[in-house]
Scaffold this active site. Sequence first.
Site, short mmCIF file in Angstrom:
data_model
loop_
_atom_site.label_atom_id
_atom_site.label_comp_id
_atom_site.label_asym_id
_atom_site.label_seq_id
_atom_site.Cartn_x
_atom_site.Cartn_y
_atom_site.Cartn_z
N CYS A 63 -13.37 19.54 39.64
CA CYS A 63 -13.07 19.39 41.06
C CYS A 63 -12.37 18.06 41.33
CB CYS A 63 -14.37 19.56 41.84
SG CYS A 63 -14.49 18.69 43.40
N CYS A 71 -13.86 15.58 43.89
CA CYS A 71 -15.10 15.00 43.36
C CYS A 71 -14.77 13.78 42.50
CB CYS A 71 -15.85 16.00 42.48
SG CYS A 71 -16.35 17.50 43.33
#
Lengths: 101, 289
Positions: free
Chosen positions: A27, A30
């Site tokens: 991700c 993230c």
Amino acid sequence: MREINDSSLITEVSNGVTLVDFWATWCGPCKMLSPVLDELSKEISDIKFGKVNVDENPQSAEQYRIASIPTILLFKNGEVVDKIVGFRPKAEIEQFIKKHV
Amino acid sequence: MGNRYDIAIIGSGPAGLSAALNASIRNKNFIVFGNKDLSTKVTRAPKVNNYLGLYGVDGKELKERFKTHIDSMGIEIVEERINAVYAMGDYYALMVNEKIYEASSIILATGIEYTKPIKGEAEFLGRGVGYCATCDAPLYKDKIVTVIGYNKEAEEEANFVSELTEKLYYLPMYQGEYDLKDDIEILKGRPLEIIGSDFVEKLILTTGEVVTHGVFVLKDSISPGQLVPGIEMEEGHIKVDRLMRTNLPGCFAAGDCVGKPYQYIKSAGEGNIASLSAASYLDKLSSKK
């Protein structure tokens, strides 16, 4: 930041205020958020910081109904009191924490 | 270690170009993202009589004048699409798929062409609605997911997500051939509303409804709030002060994206201000070190 997993989550958040970052390696947002939280964890000592890899810990993600990552949950004595979904600038996360300590 | 620009300008309309001119005059190390046609809104204008000094031009001529101007100053436009801008503290990270650009300050000059959100989209964001299918797909293992795709690239994401989910619906918002896996069900119609209680439960379409746990909206142009997480918006526009400063230090905005009236020379004027504000921000930043 401390790595938290399915078996340690409950005990880790049971006392005081704990910020938990739900993340995964694939991700992008993230990846950008994690250095921001690392910095904050060094600057703020009033609360605990931890992170849960949702890929390795599906049970925690399921239990707290994480539907999007990154998600930050703020626990107070075991209860979720607030959350942030998606990347946020450092100043905003700082404000978010200050609201609860 | 990549090169960190002083200023990254996002958008190549009158606001972005005017910002670029001033950044160039102030001798800043800057980059402009946009497209070679500069602005489709400019080229489409049949007649422009309210741009001071250029009476009676049409949109194409105006675009040519802009082009000549930036060319003669050696300003180039980088044709890449910025997916997200992250405020990292003392710099900004600009994501182009897997590539990252860094800049100390940014000027948003993205215009206002983004599609309106679907009813319920904002409400269920993070509770079933998402914009990054590849980020969140593993959270929908064995669940039903709908991808609303506004462009061809969305098909690739849909194919990836379908490998993990129980069932995948694809709702194309464009005409054409769809390059999708056989087990993906293509929906027809337009989305009307996303409904549910705590989490997403259904997607209502003009042609009926589907039960779904997740809805990924994959658009062509994204709203500033999505492009720059944490930026403050006001009535659909980026909130700025007279110096074109947003709520994020080092992030400025200019043109239609900050509000009405939607006019070329107003955009150019704001681009000018934004650029000068960015320059003084950079001066302060370097004096701190």
